[in-house]
Design a protein around this motif. Structure first.
Motif, PDB file in Angstrom:
ATOM      1  N   TYR A  36      18.459 -23.279  -6.161  1.00 43.31           N
ATOM      2  CA  TYR A  36      17.076 -24.003  -5.053  1.00 43.31           C
ATOM      3  C   TYR A  36      16.258 -23.024  -3.873  1.00 43.31           C
ATOM      4  CZ  TYR A  36      16.484 -26.221  -0.048  1.00 43.31           C
ATOM      5  OH  TYR A  36      15.773 -27.158   0.754  1.00 43.31           O
ATOM      6  N   VAL A  37      16.738 -21.768  -3.412  1.00 40.02           N
ATOM      7  CA  VAL A  37      15.587 -20.528  -3.335  1.00 40.02           C
ATOM      8  C   VAL A  37      14.798 -20.307  -4.624  1.00 40.02           C
ATOM      9  CG1 VAL A  37      15.743 -18.249  -2.647  1.00 40.02           C
ATOM     10  CG2 VAL A  37      17.682 -20.182  -1.774  1.00 40.02           C
ATOM     11  N   PHE A  38      14.877 -20.283  -6.021  1.00 35.56           N
ATOM     12  CA  PHE A  38      14.239 -20.538  -7.167  1.00 35.56           C
ATOM     13  C   PHE A  38      12.946 -21.022  -6.485  1.00 35.56           C
ATOM     14  CE2 PHE A  38      11.925 -21.123 -10.782  1.00 35.56           C
ATOM     15  CZ  PHE A  38      11.740 -19.426 -11.054  1.00 35.56           C
ATOM     16  N   LEU A  39      13.168 -22.718  -6.523  1.00 36.23           N
ATOM     17  CA  LEU A  39      12.206 -23.385  -6.111  1.00 36.23           C
ATOM     18  C   LEU A  39      11.502 -24.040  -5.104  1.00 36.23           C
ATOM     19  CD1 LEU A  39      14.123 -26.495  -8.322  1.00 36.23           C
ATOM     20  CD2 LEU A  39      12.153 -25.199  -8.812  1.00 36.23           C
ATOM     21  N   ALA A  40      12.120 -23.207  -4.260  1.00 29.02           N
ATOM     22  CA  ALA A  40      11.325 -23.212  -2.550  1.00 29.02           C
ATOM     23  C   ALA A  40      10.480 -21.683  -2.990  1.00 29.02           C
ATOM     24  CB  ALA A  40      12.580 -22.792  -1.398  1.00 29.02           C
ATOM     25  N   MET A  41      10.265 -20.610  -3.400  1.00 31.75           N
ATOM     26  CA  MET A  41      10.308 -19.563  -3.121  1.00 31.75           C
ATOM     27  C   MET A  41       8.624 -20.036  -4.361  1.00 31.75           C
ATOM     28  SD  MET A  41      12.575 -16.393  -2.561  1.00 31.75           S
ATOM     29  CE  MET A  41      11.066 -15.596  -2.497  1.00 31.75           C
ATOM     30  N   PHE A  42       9.047 -20.242  -5.219  1.00 28.54           N
ATOM     31  CA  PHE A  42       8.035 -20.343  -6.621  1.00 28.54           C
ATOM     32  C   PHE A  42       6.986 -21.319  -6.718  1.00 28.54           C
ATOM     33  CE2 PHE A  42      11.107 -16.296  -6.789  1.00 28.54           C
ATOM     34  CZ  PHE A  42      10.115 -15.627  -6.694  1.00 28.54           C
ATOM     35  N   ARG A  43       7.558 -22.402  -6.472  1.00 30.27           N
ATOM     36  CA  ARG A  43       6.898 -23.597  -6.508  1.00 30.27           C
ATOM     37  C   ARG A  43       5.753 -23.603  -6.500  1.00 30.27           C
ATOM     38  NH1 ARG A  43       6.743 -28.695  -3.591  1.00 30.27           N
ATOM     39  NH2 ARG A  43       7.827 -28.217  -1.655  1.00 30.27           N
ATOM     40  N   PHE A  44       4.520 -24.676  -7.392  1.00 28.74           N
ATOM     41  CA  PHE A  44       3.159 -24.185  -5.930  1.00 28.74           C
ATOM     42  C   PHE A  44       3.426 -25.941  -5.714  1.00 28.74           C
ATOM     43  CE2 PHE A  44       2.216 -21.207  -9.712  1.00 28.74           C
ATOM     44  CZ  PHE A  44       1.111 -20.311  -8.550  1.00 28.74           C
ATOM     45  N   PRO A  45       2.634 -26.355  -4.286  1.00 30.62           N
ATOM     46  CA  PRO A  45       2.581 -27.604  -4.028  1.00 30.62           C
ATOM     47  C   PRO A  45       1.453 -28.544  -4.346  1.00 30.62           C
ATOM     48  CG  PRO A  45       1.283 -26.219  -2.959  1.00 30.62           C
ATOM     49  CD  PRO A  45       2.151 -24.767  -3.575  1.00 30.62           C
ATOM     50  N   GLN A  46       1.956 -29.718  -4.755  1.00 29.68           N
ATOM     51  CA  GLN A  46       1.066 -30.152  -5.200  1.00 29.68           C
ATOM     52  C   GLN A  46      -0.226 -30.783  -5.082  1.00 29.68           C
ATOM     53  OE1 GLN A  46       3.091 -33.693  -4.966  1.00 29.68           O
ATOM     54  NE2 GLN A  46       3.098 -34.421  -7.279  1.00 29.68           N
ATOM     55  N   PRO A 218      -5.228 -22.240  -7.414  1.00 26.63           N
ATOM     56  CA  PRO A 218      -3.785 -23.040  -7.047  1.00 26.63           C
ATOM     57  C   PRO A 218      -5.018 -24.993  -6.810  1.00 26.63           C
ATOM     58  CG  PRO A 218      -3.391 -21.604  -6.156  1.00 26.63           C
ATOM     59  CD  PRO A 218      -4.779 -21.503  -6.430  1.00 26.63           C
ATOM     60  N   LYS A 219      -6.381 -24.974  -6.598  1.00 26.05           N
ATOM     61  CA  LYS A 219      -6.663 -25.753  -6.295  1.00 26.05           C
ATOM     62  C   LYS A 219      -7.281 -26.912  -7.456  1.00 26.05           C
ATOM     63  CE  LYS A 219     -10.366 -23.951  -5.077  1.00 26.05           C
ATOM     64  NZ  LYS A 219     -11.655 -23.485  -4.609  1.00 26.05           N
ATOM     65  N   TRP A 266       8.120 -29.903 -13.232  1.00 25.37           N
ATOM     66  CA  TRP A 266       7.066 -30.988 -12.468  1.00 25.37           C
ATOM     67  C   TRP A 266       6.715 -30.611 -10.755  1.00 25.37           C
ATOM     68  CZ3 TRP A 266       7.824 -33.406  -8.008  1.00 25.37           C
ATOM     69  CH2 TRP A 266       8.515 -33.790  -7.407  1.00 25.37           C
ATOM     70  N   LYS A 267       8.021 -30.110  -9.983  1.00 31.29           N
ATOM     71  CA  LYS A 267       7.567 -29.482  -8.469  1.00 31.29           C
ATOM     72  C   LYS A 267       7.815 -28.155  -9.189  1.00 31.29           C
ATOM     73  CE  LYS A 267      11.073 -30.853  -5.984  1.00 31.29           C
ATOM     74  NZ  LYS A 267      10.429 -31.218  -4.713  1.00 31.29           N
ATOM     75  N   LEU A 268       8.504 -26.967 -10.154  1.00 30.82           N
ATOM     76  CA  LEU A 268       7.665 -25.896  -9.662  1.00 30.82           C
ATOM     77  C   LEU A 268       6.152 -26.237 -10.262  1.00 30.82           C
ATOM     78  CD1 LEU A 268       8.661 -22.834 -10.154  1.00 30.82           C
ATOM     79  CD2 LEU A 268       9.055 -23.647 -12.638  1.00 30.82           C
ATOM     80  N   CYS A 269       5.644 -27.090 -11.047  1.00 28.71           N
ATOM     81  CA  CYS A 269       4.487 -26.336 -11.292  1.00 28.71           C
ATOM     82  C   CYS A 269       3.353 -27.779 -10.249  1.00 28.71           C
ATOM     83  CB  CYS A 269       4.048 -26.899 -12.467  1.00 28.71           C
ATOM     84  SG  CYS A 269       4.808 -25.860 -13.590  1.00 28.71           S
ATOM     85  N   GLY A 270       3.732 -27.656  -9.717  1.00 29.25           N
ATOM     86  CA  GLY A 270       3.564 -28.591  -8.314  1.00 29.25           C
ATOM     87  C   GLY A 270       2.081 -29.693  -9.121  1.00 29.25           C
ATOM     88  N   ILE A 271       2.670 -30.190 -10.072  1.00 25.30           N
ATOM     89  CA  ILE A 271       1.238 -31.656 -11.311  1.00 25.30           C
ATOM     90  C   ILE A 271       1.411 -32.306 -10.380  1.00 25.30           C
ATOM     91  CG2 ILE A 271       2.566 -30.507 -12.979  1.00 25.30           C
ATOM     92  CD1 ILE A 271       4.295 -32.782 -13.826  1.00 25.30           C
ATOM     93  N   SER A 272       0.461 -32.990 -10.868  1.00 28.63           N
ATOM     94  CA  SER A 272       0.197 -34.608 -10.037  1.00 28.63           C
ATOM     95  C   SER A 272      -0.480 -35.690 -10.879  1.00 28.63           C
ATOM     96  CB  SER A 272      -1.915 -34.335  -9.844  1.00 28.63           C
ATOM     97  OG  SER A 272      -1.609 -33.341  -8.412  1.00 28.63           O
ATOM     98  N   ALA A 273       0.616 -35.706 -12.506  1.00 29.20           N
ATOM     99  CA  ALA A 273       0.109 -36.143 -13.220  1.00 29.20           C
ATOM    100  C   ALA A 273       1.348 -35.940 -15.022  1.00 29.20           C
ATOM    101  CB  ALA A 273      -1.371 -36.703 -13.994  1.00 29.20           C
ATOM    102  N   PHE A 274       1.703 -36.934 -15.324  1.00 27.77           N
ATOM    103  CA  PHE A 274       2.535 -36.647 -16.181  1.00 27.77           C
ATOM    104  C   PHE A 274       2.041 -37.047 -17.621  1.00 27.77           C
ATOM    105  CE2 PHE A 274       6.846 -36.723 -18.010  1.00 27.77           C
ATOM    106  CZ  PHE A 274       7.017 -35.279 -18.221  1.00 27.77           C
ATOM    107  N   LEU A 275       1.895 -36.663 -18.005  1.00 26.16           N
ATOM    108  CA  LEU A 275       0.730 -37.602 -20.122  1.00 26.16           C
ATOM    109  C   LEU A 275       2.551 -37.698 -20.489  1.00 26.16           C
ATOM    110  CD1 LEU A 275      -1.052 -36.279 -17.864  1.00 26.16           C
ATOM    111  CD2 LEU A 275      -1.862 -35.652 -20.331  1.00 26.16           C
ATOM    112  N   VAL A 276       2.414 -38.703 -21.521  1.00 24.04           N
ATOM    113  CA  VAL A 276       3.683 -39.227 -21.673  1.00 24.04           C
ATOM    114  C   VAL A 276       3.618 -40.115 -22.312  1.00 24.04           C
ATOM    115  CG1 VAL A 276       4.330 -41.102 -20.287  1.00 24.04           C
ATOM    116  CG2 VAL A 276       6.329 -39.794 -22.055  1.00 24.04           C
TER     117      VAL A 276
END
Length: 331
Positions: A36-46, A218-219, A266-276
């Motif tokens: 939980y802490v890892f994701l909170a500290m190192f993830r990028f916001p969308q 990050p933008k 997806w949360k760690l990278c702060g993605i806006s889209a998922f290509l599947v």
């Protein structure tokens, strides 16, 4: 595909699994809390939703659905060329998906493979061919319309970007690897052409590429690309490995990657889209990602019936090899 769960359920499952394995409540609590802490500290916001939507649903998009030409529309013109970009624009595409690779002397170019054999009249690995030699090759040599597009050249990334900006096409940069080099090359382009912030998205199968891009800038709007069993099977479904133990090991890795994509990366990278890959898409799957602020983009959608399904029922952006007729997928 593994069951899709919300964040609270995710950490509950992690807690239970670790507890069953270790039989130690203290260590279980430590491991779960650390995740939980890892994701909170190192993830990028969308990036802001309004800007992501501007990229994914530009003003020129008919209705709500954007139609993106795969490799510029590799069925209608030689893939990853200026000719393909122009044909895509002429045929009504909202945007183009372009593959980023590098020549031996570090020039960013458009190329899907790590060799030139499949698409040109040359032979050899990109990593061993300088751009001065690549520029002499005919990028239309193996295409079904080779006579119409004879002499088409392998473009640099910058040439392709400038053409897309001129034609007002959204760009889906598909980065095959080289995270450091790709992030540097793309960051330079965003600095030189600020319009790209509102008209492009950086995508990759490799999470480290997307994460590195967000670190560098990050933008930038980003997306993860996903296909079930991509580590163990080629796009046409055939196994990547002849060795049984290696094949089944990679199948296990596919299960882990699938889980990680849907619950952590997806949360760690702060993605806006998922290509599947299109076979995974359903109304419930669209809703799963929508509830997380992530838009789904399906690939590769190549028949009229499929396109109607995505446009009218799902209202999901899609990537296609052709804007003029039904065709087989280009792997």
């Amino acid at each position: 595909m593994l069951p899709l769960v919300d964040e609270k359920t995710l950490f509950s499952v992690v807690f239970v699994v670790v507890l069953l394995v270790t039989r130690r409540p203290l260590w279980t609590t430590v491991v779960t809390s650390s995740l939980y802490v890892f994701l909170a500290m190192f993830r990028f916001p969308q990036v802001p939703t309004d800007r992501a939507r501007q990229v994914l649903h530009p003003a020129k998009s008919p209705g709500k659905v954007s139609v993106v030409a795969h490799r510029g529309g590799g069925h209608d013109a030689p893939e990853n060329t200026i000719a393909a970009i122009r044909e895509a624009s002429k045929n009504g595409a909202t945007g183009v998906e372009l593959d980023l690779e590098f020549s031996a002397d570090g020039i960013p170019i458009l190329m899907h493979d790590d060799t030139v054999d499949r698409t040109t009249n040359g032979s050899g690995k990109l990593s061993q061919i300088r751009f001065s030699d690549l520029s002499q090759l005919d990028a239309a040599a193996k295409h079904r319309l080779r006579d119409k597009f004879a002499g088409e050249k392998i473009p640099t990334l910058e040439e392709a970007v400038e053409e897309c900006i001129k034609l007002q096409l959204t760009i889906y940069f598909d980065v095959k690897g080289h995270p450091d080099e790709a992030a540097a090359a793309l960051s330079d382009l965003y600095e030189k052409h600020p319009v790209l912030y509102n008209s492009s998205i950086v995508c990759s199968f490799e999470p480290k590429v997307v994460y590195k891009m967000r670190q560098s800038n990050p933008k930038v709007v980003t997306a993860l690309t996903h296909r079930r069993w991509s580590l163990s099977h080629f796009g046409d479904g055939s196994p990547r490995f002849l060795s049984l133990w290696k094949h089944y090991w990679m199948v296990c890795m596919d299960v882990v990657l699938d889980w990680a994509h849907h619950h952590v990366l997806w949360k760690l990278c702060g993605i806006s889209a998922f290509l599947v890959q299109k076979n995974s898409v359903s109304p419930d799957y669209v809703q799963y990602w929508s509830s997380r602020g992530v838009e789904l983009v399906a690939w590769t959608v190549n028949t009229r019936v499929e396109k109607e399904y995505y446009q009218e029922l799902l209202q999901v952006n899609y990537i296609t090899d052709s804007l003029v007729e039904d065709c087989e997928p280009h792997y």
